[in-house]
Design a protein around this motif. Structure first.
Motif, PDB file in Angstrom:
ATOM      1  N   PRO A   1       8.164   5.729   4.500  1.00  0.00           N
ATOM      2  CA  PRO A   1       7.201   5.373   3.457  1.00  0.00           C
ATOM      3  C   PRO A   1       7.785   4.301   2.546  1.00  0.00           C
TER       4      PRO A   1
ATOM      5  N   SER B   1       7.334   3.923  -0.577  1.00  0.00           N
ATOM      6  CA  SER B   1       7.627   4.421  -1.928  1.00  0.00           C
ATOM      7  C   SER B   1       9.100   4.770  -2.109  1.00  0.00           C
TER       8      SER B   1
ATOM      9  N   ASN C   1       3.174   3.648   5.611  1.00  0.00           N
ATOM     10  CA  ASN C   1       4.592   3.405   5.862  1.00  0.00           C
ATOM     11  C   ASN C   1       4.829   1.908   6.057  1.00  0.00           C
TER      12      ASN C   1
ATOM     13  N   TYR D   1       0.856  -1.190   0.000  1.00  0.00           N
ATOM     14  CA  TYR D   1       0.000   0.000   0.000  1.00  0.00           C
ATOM     15  C   TYR D   1       0.887   1.232   0.000  1.00  0.00           C
TER      16      TYR D   1
ATOM     17  N   HIS E   1       0.427   4.415   0.214  1.00  0.00           N
ATOM     18  CA  HIS E   1       0.126   5.539   1.096  1.00  0.00           C
ATOM     19  C   HIS E   1       0.431   5.223   2.560  1.00  0.00           C
TER      20      HIS E   1
END
Length: 368
Positions: free
Chosen positions: A130, A132, A91, A87, A89
């Motif tokens: 995060p 990402s 962490n 996911y 969004h």
């Protein structure tokens, strides 16, 4: 953890059969690899075990319980995908904790479990970052953490290292196996990469066109291939094949190729006059001195230096091509005429008609 038993598992999509009457058992705590080329049915088999796909027929037993038509959410199996499926969004901590929150577990227990998993996977310093911004290797660890934190009966891993570059894949192979040894988790791992399977698996099931060709330890499938497909698919370079025609009696301990007698392990079955194939691994071909008399001879076509070994491509007198793996210290050059010695105790004989190996003493005595 639990034993998984697959009994006559069959899956058809209309006229196309993806998995054909598969039988195998994954022992409790085993690292079990489904190995085969793309499209052979290994992922479909895994999806049926996990409950993401329903079989056409057959049974799946988890810990002795028939779960064939039970929903995936009721099988207590964790799935790790190739493309992480995190996911973005959330962490790292929230990604790992998500399945426990979905189960309504108390916050204190969630925190304890997440931090323990992060310690095992060596990602504790990343918990509040995060996902990402993480490297591919770290994202794969997070995906593994989300599966491990549930403490399921079994893990399903569908080519989880496929998106990593070569360096990360080699590193993660070692880490996955070490993780398995710590957890002793029943694991089914899908891959098309024989090196991954050979380096990590306790047991390998090799699939081809929906059929399980052989189930065995890495050593067994390499040294005692049950079919031409297994012999060709496992090993780099692949096994050499020498076609010939013969009628062989039970107990026969040699075959004749171009009127040359080649010793083989004594056969445990007879075969009528038929097209056969002699199989020999590259490392089981020894090159003799060019001046030494030898019944089998070949001309050296090319030499590939591999460091400690070299791969020598040979054109035998009877035609075709063979590859031999020899010491890099052996002086051999393209154009040399050399004698060949095939190690008789390591040879396999196959029927060309169905590709199956003839039973021999090779399949009775483990090599030391």
């Amino acid at each position: 953890m639990a034993e998984i038993r697959v009994d006559k598992l069959h899956k058809a999509f209309g006229d196309f059969v993806a998995v054909r009457e598969s039988d195998f058992t994954v022992r409790d705590g085993d690292f079990f690899c489904l190995l085969g080329p793309s499209g052979c049915g290994k992922t479909t088999t895994m999806r049926m075990i996990a409950g993401l796909e329903l079989p056409t027929s057959g049974r799946i037993l988890l810990d002795g319980e028939d779960v064939t038509f039970r929903r995936a959410s009721h099988r207590d199996i964790a799935f790790v995908f190739q493309l992480f499926a995190l996911y973005p969004h959330m962490n790292v901590r929230a990604n790992i904790a998500f399945p426990l929150k979905a189960q309504g577990m108390p916050r204190g227990e969630i925190r304890t479990r997440v931090e323990e998993v992060a310690r095992i996977l060596r990602i504790a310093p990343l918990l509040d970052l995060p996902v990402s911004g993480l490297s591919s290797g770290d994202r794969q660890r997070v995906a593994l953490g989300r599966a491990i934190v549930r403490q399921p009966k079994a893990f399903m891993m569908d080519e989880p290292l496929g998106a990593l570059d070569a360096e990360f894949r080699e590193l993660m192979c070692g880490e996955l196996r070490a993780l398995h040894d710590r957890l002793r988790a029943t694991t089914v791992y899908v891959t098309h990469d024989q090196l991954e399977a050979m380096s990590m698996a306790d047991t390998i099931a090799i699939m081809n066109e929906g059929v399980i060709e052989q189930v065995g330890t890495p050593r067994t499938v390499y040294e005692q291939p049950a079919s031409l497909f297994v012999a060709d698919f496992v090993g780099s370079p692949a096994m050499n094949f020498i076609p010939f025609r013969a009628a062989l009696a039970e107990g026969a301990a040699e075959v004749r190729i171009d009127d040359v007698a080649v010793p083989v392990p004594p056969l445990r079955e007879a075969v009528e006059d038929s097209e056969l194939v002699l199989g020999v691994r590259p490392e089981h071909i020894e090159l003799t001195d060019p001046n030494e008399a030898a019944p089998l001879r070949a001309r050296v076509f090319g030499v590939e230096y591999m460091g400690t070994t070299q791969i020598v491509t040979l054109n035998p007198a009877g035609g075709g091509t063979l590859k031999a793996r020899v010491s890099s210290e052996l002086a051999v050059r393209a154009g040399d005429n050399v004698g060949l010695h095939l190690r008789p105790e390591r040879l396999s004989v196959f029927r060309k008609r169905d590709g199956r190996a003839l039973k021999s003493r090779l399949h009775e005595v483990p090599h030391g």
